[in-house]
Design a protein around this motif. Structure first.
Motif, short mmCIF file in Angstrom:
data_model
loop_
_atom_site.label_atom_id
_atom_site.label_comp_id
_atom_site.label_asym_id
_atom_site.label_seq_id
_atom_site.Cartn_x
_atom_site.Cartn_y
_atom_site.Cartn_z
N TYR A 1 0.26 -7.90 14.44
CA TYR A 1 -0.97 -8.39 13.48
C TYR A 1 -0.04 -9.28 12.56
N GLN B 1 -1.66 -9.12 6.54
CA GLN B 1 -2.24 -7.81 6.93
C GLN B 1 -1.42 -6.56 6.68
N LYS C 1 -0.16 -5.37 4.15
CA LYS C 1 -0.31 -4.22 3.08
C LYS C 1 -1.52 -3.13 3.51
N SER C 2 -2.12 -3.59 4.42
CA SER C 2 -3.54 -2.79 4.63
C SER C 2 -3.22 -1.83 5.78
N ILE C 3 -2.07 -2.07 6.25
CA ILE C 3 -1.62 -1.20 7.53
C ILE C 3 -1.09 0.23 7.01
N GLN C 4 -1.55 1.21 7.48
CA GLN C 4 -1.40 2.61 7.24
C GLN C 4 -0.22 3.07 8.20
N ARG D 1 -1.70 2.69 11.69
CA ARG D 1 -3.10 2.48 11.97
C ARG D 1 -3.52 1.08 10.84
N HIS D 2 -4.60 0.04 11.81
CA HIS D 2 -4.65 -1.04 11.52
C HIS D 2 -6.12 -1.10 10.82
N PRO D 3 -6.31 -1.99 9.90
CA PRO D 3 -7.53 -2.24 9.26
C PRO D 3 -8.77 -2.11 9.82
N ASP D 4 -8.54 -2.42 11.38
CA ASP D 4 -9.70 -2.39 12.18
C ASP D 4 -10.03 -1.04 12.96
N GLY D 5 -9.05 -0.24 12.60
CA GLY D 5 -9.05 1.18 13.41
C GLY D 5 -8.39 1.56 14.32
N THR E 1 -4.75 1.59 16.83
CA THR E 1 -3.26 2.04 16.42
C THR E 1 -2.15 1.48 17.12
#
Length: 211
Positions: A12, A16, A18-21, A176-180, A182
């Motif tokens: 990625y 992006q 900062k929005s990775i979980q 876990r990516h912003p688009d759901g 993994t």
């Protein structure tokens, strides 16, 4: 020796991040345990076996029949790619730990070899990891008293059984990516199987070798 995940930019863009979980292995497995998508493979061992919906599976959308070469039972199979599968998972090819599998390199039918020795249909001779995915050179067994390997070998040769699948155990670097989707960055290869109905229809390449 523990393999480390290659730069995250492989999966990625940096903007992006900062929005990775990040997820722990325990969190990832708990999510799938609660949805009934995995179970403990061997009681008390801590080894996780995924059911047929959770195995990472691959098959050509249109598989061209391979020409059978006399005396050869060896194929090169694409067993994993860095693409997102239908379950929303992406495997880092370079994050795969092969050490344990190489000590027991079984080729199974439909992941059934855990409890049924007749479902062991061959073995892997070598495995190659690239940025695009993982390929395995496998050899079908020829066994007296067990016709299954021969039946599957004939189907493979005629292009009627293109599906490949792997059993895996996540070990770390899960995001876990912003688009759901993994990304599983570190994982252990448990088994390689031929399957009739794969989860991932991504086109793959299959070659028959003459030696």
């Amino acid at each position: 020796h523990q393999r480390r995940l290659r730069p995250k930019a492989q999966f990625y863009h940096r903007n992006q991040m900062k929005s990775i979980q990040p997820l722990s292995v325990e969190q990832f497995l708990e999510e799938h345990q609660s949805s009934g998508q995995l179970f403990l493979g061997v009681a008390g061992s801590g080894i996780i076996s995924f059911d047929s919906y959770e195995f990472k599976s691959l098959a050509p959308a249109l598989a061209a029949p391979a020409e059978k070469t006399a005396g050869s039972r060896i194929f090169t199979l694409q067993i994993s790619t860095a693409d997102v599968d239908r379950k929303g998972h992406r495997l880092n090819p370079h994050g795969c730990d092969l050490e344990a599998y190489k000590a027991n390199p079984v080729l199974m039918w439909n992941h059934e070899g855990y409890s049924n020795p007749n479902a062991i249909i061959g073995k892997a001779l070598s495995i190659t990891q690239t940025d695009a995915g993982i390929t395995a050179v496998v050899e079908y067994a020829s066994l007296t008293g067990n016709p299954l390997p021969e039946q599957l070998f004939e189907l493979e040769t005629k292009g009627l059984l293109p599906g490949n699948s792997i059993g895996l155990r996540p070990t770390g670097q899960i995001f876990r990516h912003p688009d759901g989707t993994t990304t599983i960055g570190e994982w252990e290869l448990i088994d390689i199987s031929k399957v009739a109905i794969p989860v991932n229809g991504r086109a793959t390449k299959k070659l028959i070798q003459t030696t």
